[in-house]
Design a protein around this motif. Structure first.
Motif, mmCIF file in Angstrom:
data_model
loop_
_atom_site.group_PDB
_atom_site.id
_atom_site.type_symbol
_atom_site.label_atom_id
_atom_site.label_comp_id
_atom_site.label_asym_id
_atom_site.label_seq_id
_atom_site.Cartn_x
_atom_site.Cartn_y
_atom_site.Cartn_z
ATOM 1 N N ARG A 53 0.847 -1.179 0.000
ATOM 2 C CA ARG A 53 0.000 0.000 0.000
ATOM 3 C C ARG A 53 0.884 1.230 0.000
ATOM 4 N NH1 ARG A 53 -5.208 1.082 1.172
ATOM 5 N NH2 ARG A 53 -5.592 3.292 1.542
ATOM 6 N N ASP B 175 0.170 5.364 0.297
ATOM 7 C CA ASP B 175 -0.820 6.431 0.424
ATOM 8 C C ASP B 175 -0.224 7.724 -0.061
ATOM 9 O OD1 ASP B 175 -3.028 5.094 1.485
ATOM 10 O OD2 ASP B 175 -1.997 4.930 3.405
ATOM 11 N N THR C 140 -1.344 7.694 -8.337
ATOM 12 C CA THR C 140 -1.689 6.299 -8.552
ATOM 13 C C THR C 140 -0.406 5.543 -8.820
ATOM 14 O OG1 THR C 140 -3.554 7.199 -9.721
ATOM 15 C CG2 THR C 140 -3.332 4.837 -9.714
ATOM 16 N N ALA D 44 -6.484 -5.340 -5.321
ATOM 17 C CA ALA D 44 -6.604 -4.638 -4.044
ATOM 18 C C ALA D 44 -7.497 -5.421 -3.112
ATOM 19 C CB ALA D 44 -7.190 -3.247 -4.284
ATOM 20 N N ASP E 245 -4.976 -3.452 1.302
ATOM 21 C CA ASP E 245 -3.800 -3.315 0.456
ATOM 22 C C ASP E 245 -4.235 -2.822 -0.915
ATOM 23 O OD1 ASP E 245 -2.277 -4.368 2.500
ATOM 24 O OD2 ASP E 245 -2.601 -6.419 1.823
ATOM 25 N N GLN E 246 -3.389 -1.954 -1.481
ATOM 26 C CA GLN E 246 -3.710 -1.472 -2.824
ATOM 27 C C GLN E 246 -3.463 -2.548 -3.855
ATOM 28 O OE1 GLN E 246 -1.213 1.868 -3.089
ATOM 29 N NE2 GLN E 246 -2.778 3.315 -2.467
ATOM 30 N N GLU E 247 -2.479 -3.354 -3.591
ATOM 31 C CA GLU E 247 -2.152 -4.399 -4.539
ATOM 32 C C GLU E 247 -1.655 -5.586 -3.735
ATOM 33 O OE1 GLU E 247 -2.853 -5.972 -7.243
ATOM 34 O OE2 GLU E 247 -2.517 -4.110 -8.349
ATOM 35 N N GLY F 179 -8.303 -2.378 -9.451
ATOM 36 C CA GLY F 179 -8.642 -2.895 -8.145
ATOM 37 C C GLY F 179 -10.118 -2.771 -7.970
ATOM 38 N N GLN G 25 -10.868 0.798 -7.660
ATOM 39 C CA GLN G 25 -10.087 1.787 -8.366
ATOM 40 C C GLN G 25 -10.821 2.269 -9.597
ATOM 41 O OE1 GLN G 25 -6.556 -0.581 -8.121
ATOM 42 N NE2 GLN G 25 -5.409 1.265 -7.747
#
Lengths: 252, 226, 561
Positions: free
Chosen positions: C26, C28, C33, C71, C75-77, C331, C334
């Motif tokens: 993640r 922030d 992006t 995501a 977690d973003q990825e 995601g 997203q």
């Protein structure tokens, strides 16, 4: 056992309020005097010794019935455990309020710190046109955490004295208390765009001043479909008027 | 309001005629002279000066059933500013047509540029069976933007690989030029369809694509089975 | 859990015995992006095999030892890394993040990488933007092997000036701009081939079958059609000059290069110019956009391949960055991009392939691979597949399943179908999230409403949990066991909650999805819950209480039905 499910373990966090995922809020109650007010029916799981008290109204405070006789759907959670809250898989947002006032549609409040002060208000125009689903709103001030819900990723619109913002009344979730709100209907386009019956045909809200407006993609269901389906649906799922469904889908 | 929230969900500068905000909101940069047709009731917010009018056909009549069947009415949006559209929490997918044609289930239309050519397309064998069930299609052709809605993240299949059968309720759109027919899977004995008890699929052959949503018909979001 | 600091290294086996890792990342940063990728490098830290560059366009390595999950859980990825299956020539897995668009790493507020095994976080390396300055990429952490089977993990935290492309070059990846066929999914107007079928790019678009779905050489795809200025794509909102632009636009037929499929074949993709191509001066600047011309191609992750292979046409500089619409990995929450390319079918030779969070594909074959599913859960199929009404399992199971069929809980008849034949079946229901669970011989109790489909051959034992206060009077549960896969549906992103031996775990009976067999389950009206005060349905709700040994868990969904 192998599964992508196991990526969804509990989130470790130092924060007392932490988003487990975008649709679930984890609150660590952690003992005395740190209780939390949560919307009734939103507890999905808890660990440890947690108690729930739904008799807020008799508990005093400002739990007066609103003008419509509605009571607030809040319960007090206290104890020494962890509570997980969620409601209809709506997106949850935790706001840190620091003395800036926010007015929230009552249906979209998931949880709030008892340190916040709040008033029940009803937004309506002189013409008797009820805005925002016709329900009650909460004017929240003070300092503390507030968790609100939206269906899907919301939109924050900035209002400045130069930039007025218009929004469908049923899509508005919250706005800065300082904003001037009014209901408007364009005479040139009657009966065209109103989303649902509840707000009066063709009326939308305008916001002027300095602040922000929070708009969501939609409620969960179109009211007509919902009302048609409601009886069978609720009966089938064992839900009734008092269920967790209330308000969130019944907005209009 | 909370700064984090504003940062995460605030407005962004427009970069295209249609743009996504999250996956459920479509933002349209409106300009004078470039009208937009949108599903009625899909406006959730706007800034600037935008007017909304029922879409009238050339004879001045409200073109409701004429083009969209019974369920969807369109409004014509005119003006200048930012317009935000959403359809009850459905996912929004934006496409740009570049001289091509696209056939969209009427229930899945959110908005499209007014300069696109639109016509009703009926599927032989399907129109009768599914009339009243959202199975009317709008064929859009030309150059411009289209926003369609899907219930949940869609999947795009290529019938060129193999003949593809799609549940009518899960069918969103397809590229014009595919061969379309209906198939009744008698062996299925009412088992596989989601629809009104008809075990019927739409079969596609040829090269192109079919958009399938992971849910049932969007005109009838809460389909109580049985 | 161990908190790592920058530069810290450890033997992975000291942290966990597991080799099936969940890696979550993640970052922030308001307004930024990130493209998060995993590079599978050889012993010389080179990307000698670009099929081991796992990113949004190539979500898994060939043998699927590295999978991009998207995501989730904050977690973003995230990736799933099965170390046992990583081929020996891959010596290092480097996890990187690159900024998509403009920005620099110092804007990052905070970020982390974490490794979890079996739902438990074992390692976390957190960093902040203060450690960086103008870098546009960051190499976050490496998982690498010292000896063939000894894996180590290192918190790298090293910034990198270039973008994704520079990072690729750093790792010795084939300079993608020299390979016009490298996956330009971000922009290809054609329906790009699903990224999960990695092939040497060059041959792939020479395969004759289904040309519409094959990559085209970028020139016809990307190139502005002769005579059609790029601005045409955005002309609808160009105040002036639009008419002129219209007039300049050739009829559709002229768009087609020789060998291109007929128009209907590939209508949908987004040509790059659709992303607000730089307005030329005489068109004015609708919306007050600054011109985007002349942005160099490197450092534009969304842009990388393709352009250089093509001489700029009509003197146009390479396309600028699409503003505000980063070519970010998809995601759950997203931003969607334009076009349909991103929704292409995920190819895969496995029995079960997740298409997206809400749709799963099953392969059925004549050789015996059959699937049982709830009727009504099929949304599409390809090939020759037959569907037959079924009652699963043994005679005993049959009668019980019929009991299940008239489930009072939901009031709907729950019928099953057996899918057999030769083809692919796509399952989805109510846009609920689907999860593929490989049982591996273990037993799982699943709320009958949440069980969507399973391999024919698994054992199912229906059971009804009675309890006063449970809506409908009871909860129907299927205990699934055997070697195979089942599909669990949840409404909303679920949570897996480990059960502690010490304290009980409670779940709302409306939100419970599944739990491991072998726990003590009880309804807990009496425990701590004042029924009248308790949330929900007129005081009728009860919680389910779970007690179990270490290793047990429950699954809860954020939706109460």
């Amino acid at each position: 056992m192998q599964s992508s499910l196991f990526a969804h373990g509990p989130v470790q966090s130092q924060d007392r309020w932490a988003l487990q995922n975008s649709q679930m809020l984890k609150i660590d109650l952690g003992g005395q005097m740190r209780d939390v007010l949560a919307r009734k029916g939103t507890m999905v799981a808890f660990q440890g010794g947690v108690d729930f008290d739904g008799h807020l109204q008799s508990g005093g405070e400002r739990m007066a019935a609103t003008a419509t006789g509605e009571e607030l759907n809040l319960m007090r959670c206290f104890g020494a455990g962890t509570v997980y809250l969620a409601n209809l898989a709506q997106s949850i947002h935790v706001l840190d309020l620091n003395h800036e006032g926010i007015t929230v549609d009552g249906q979209y409040v998931l949880a709030l710190d008892p340190t916040l002060s709040w008033n029940v208000v009803r937004v309506e125009s002189d013409q008797g046109i009820a805005a925002v689903g016709g329900g009650y709103n909460l004017e929240i001030g003070g300092q503390g955490k507030l968790a609100i819900m939206t269906s899907g990723k919301p939109l924050v619109m900035q209002v400045t004295p130069q930039q007025e913002v218009f929004a469908d009344a049923d899509a508005v979730v919250a706005w800065s208390t300082s904003l001037v709100t009014r209901m408007e209907a364009q005479l040139t386009s009657q009966r065209v765009w109103s989303r649902r019956g509840g707000t009066g045909e063709g009326w939308n809200m305008s916001f002027q001043g300095q602040g922000y407006v929070l708009v969501q993609p939609s409620e969960l269901l179109p009211p007509t479909v919902f009302q048609q389906a409601a009886q069978g649906f609720l009966a089938n799922r064992g839900l009734g008027q008092q269920g967790g469904m209330r308000g969130n889908t019944w907005g209009a | 309001m909370d700064q984090q929230m504003i940062a995460a969900y605030g407005q962004t500068a427009p970069t295209a005629r249609m743009q996504a905000h999250g996956n459920k909101i479509c933002r349209v940069a409106m300009q004078q002279g470039y009208d937009l047709f949108a599903k009625q009731g899909s406006m959730i917010a706007y800034t600037g000066f935008i007017t909304f009018n029922p879409w009238r056909d050339s004879r001045g009549q409200r073109a409701r059933g004429a083009i969209t069947g019974e369920k969807v009415e369109l409004m014509q949006c005119t003006g200048q500013g930012d317009l935000y559209l959403a359809d009850y929490g459905a996912d929004v997918v934006m496409l740009q047509l570049n001289g091509e044609a696209l056939s969209v289930n009427g229930a899945n239309i959110l908005a499209f540029d007014a300069q696109l050519t639109k016509s009703i397309e009926s599927i032989p064998g399907l129109a009768a069976k599914f009339s009243g069930n959202g199975m009317f299609n709008i064929k859009l052709e030309g150059t411009g933007w289209v926003a369609i809605t899907t219930q949940g993240t869609p999947v795009v299949l290529n019938p060129g690989e193999r003949e593809t059968y799609v549940d009518p309720d899960a069918l969103v759109a397809w590229s014009s030029g595919l061969r379309v027919k209906t198939k009744s899977s008698m062996r299925a004995m009412n088992l596989i369809g989601r629809g009104s008890g008809e075990a019927m699929q739409v079969a596609f052959t040829g090269s192109g694509y079919v958009v399938v949503q992971p849910s049932e018909d969007s005109t009838d979001r809460f389909h109580i089975r049985g | 859990m161990v908190e790592f600091r920058k530069g810290q290294k450890a033997k992975l086996s000291d942290l966990t015995p597991g080799t099936d890792l969940y890696v979550g990342l993640r970052l922030d940063a308001p307004g930024l992006t990130f493209d998060i990728s995993c590079f599978g490098l050889d012993a010389n830290d080179r990307l000698s095999d670009d099929r081991y560059f796992v990113f949004f366009n190539q979500p898994k390595s060939p043998e699927e030892s590295i999978q991009l999950l998207g995501a989730q859980a904050g977690d973003q990825e995230s990736f799933r890394v099965t170390l046992d299956r990583v081929p020996p020539q891959i010596g290092k897995l480097a996890f990187t993040a690159t900024i998509d668009g403009n920005g620099q790493m110092s804007q990052v507020g905070s970020g982390y990488i974490r490794i979890a095994v079996g739902g438990q976080e074992v390692l976390r390396y957190a960093f902040t933007g203060a450690e960086f300055s103008t870098e546009r990429a960051i190499m976050i952490a490496d998982i690498y092997r010292k000896e063939p089977a000894v894996w180590r993990v290192a918190a790298v935290g090293q910034g990198f000036d270039g973008g994704l492309q520079a990072l690729l070059e750093n790792f010795g990846g084939e300079a993608l701009e020299d390979e016009p066929a490298a996956p330009p999914q971000q922009q290809a107007p054609s329906f790009a081939p699903p990224p999960a079928a990695p092939q040497p790019p060059a041959p792939s678009f020479q395969q004759p079958p289904a040309p519409q779905f094959q990559q085209q050489p970028p020139a016809p795809n990307f190139g502005p059609p002769p005579g059609a200025p790029q601005q045409d794509q955005f002309q609808p909102i160009a105040v002036q000059g639009a008419q002129q632009g219209m007039g300049m636009q050739p009829p559709p037929g002229q768009f087609q290069q020789p060998g291109m499929p007929p128009p209907q074949g590939m209508p949908m993709g987004m040509p790059p110019q659709g992303q607000m191509a730089p307005p030329v001066p005489q068109q004015g600047m609708p919306m007050g956009m600054p011109p985007q011309q002349g942005m160099p191609p490197q450092g534009m992750p969304g842009q990388f391949p393709g352009q250089p292979g093509m001489p700029p046409q009509q003197g146009m500089p390479p396309q600028g960055m699409p503003m505000g619409q980063p070519g970010a990995p998809m995601g759950a929450d997203q931003t969607y991009q334009y076009g349909l390319t991103q929704f292409a079918e995920v190819q895969g030779g496995q029995r079960w392939t997740q298409q997206n969070t809400k749709m799963v594909k099953a392969l059925v074959s004549r050789s015996g691979a059959k699937v049982i599913a709830r009727s009504g859960s099929m949304v599409a199929y390809q090939g020759k597949v037959e569907f037959k009404r079924t009652t699963q399992g043994s005679a005993q199971g049959q009668s019980r399943l019929q009991a299940w069929g008239t489930n009072r809980l939901t009031g709907q008849t729950m019928e099953l179908m057996r899918c057999e034949g030769d083809g692919e079946v796509f399952f989805a229901e109510d846009a609920g999230y689907l999860h593929v669970v490989e049982l591996g011989g273990q037993r799982l109790c699943v709320n009958a409403q949440n069980l969507l489909a399973w391999d024919d051959g698994l054992q199912l034992e229906p059971r009804r949990i009675e309890g006063q206060g449970i809506p409908g009077g009871g909860l129907f549960v299927q205990t699934v066991s055997g070697n195979g896969t089942c599909i669990v549906k949840t409404l909303g992103t679920p949570m897996v909650l480990p059960v502690n031996p010490g304290a009980p775990t409670f779940a709302d009976s409306n939100a419970i999805v599944a739990w491991t067999d072998g726990m003590q389950v009880s309804t807990s009206t009496a425990v701590r819950v004042r029924r009248t005060a308790y949330p929900g349905h007129s005081g009728e709700t009860v919680s389910l209480q779970f007690r179990g040994m270490q290793g047990h868990f429950i699954v809860v969904q954020p939706y109460e039905v």
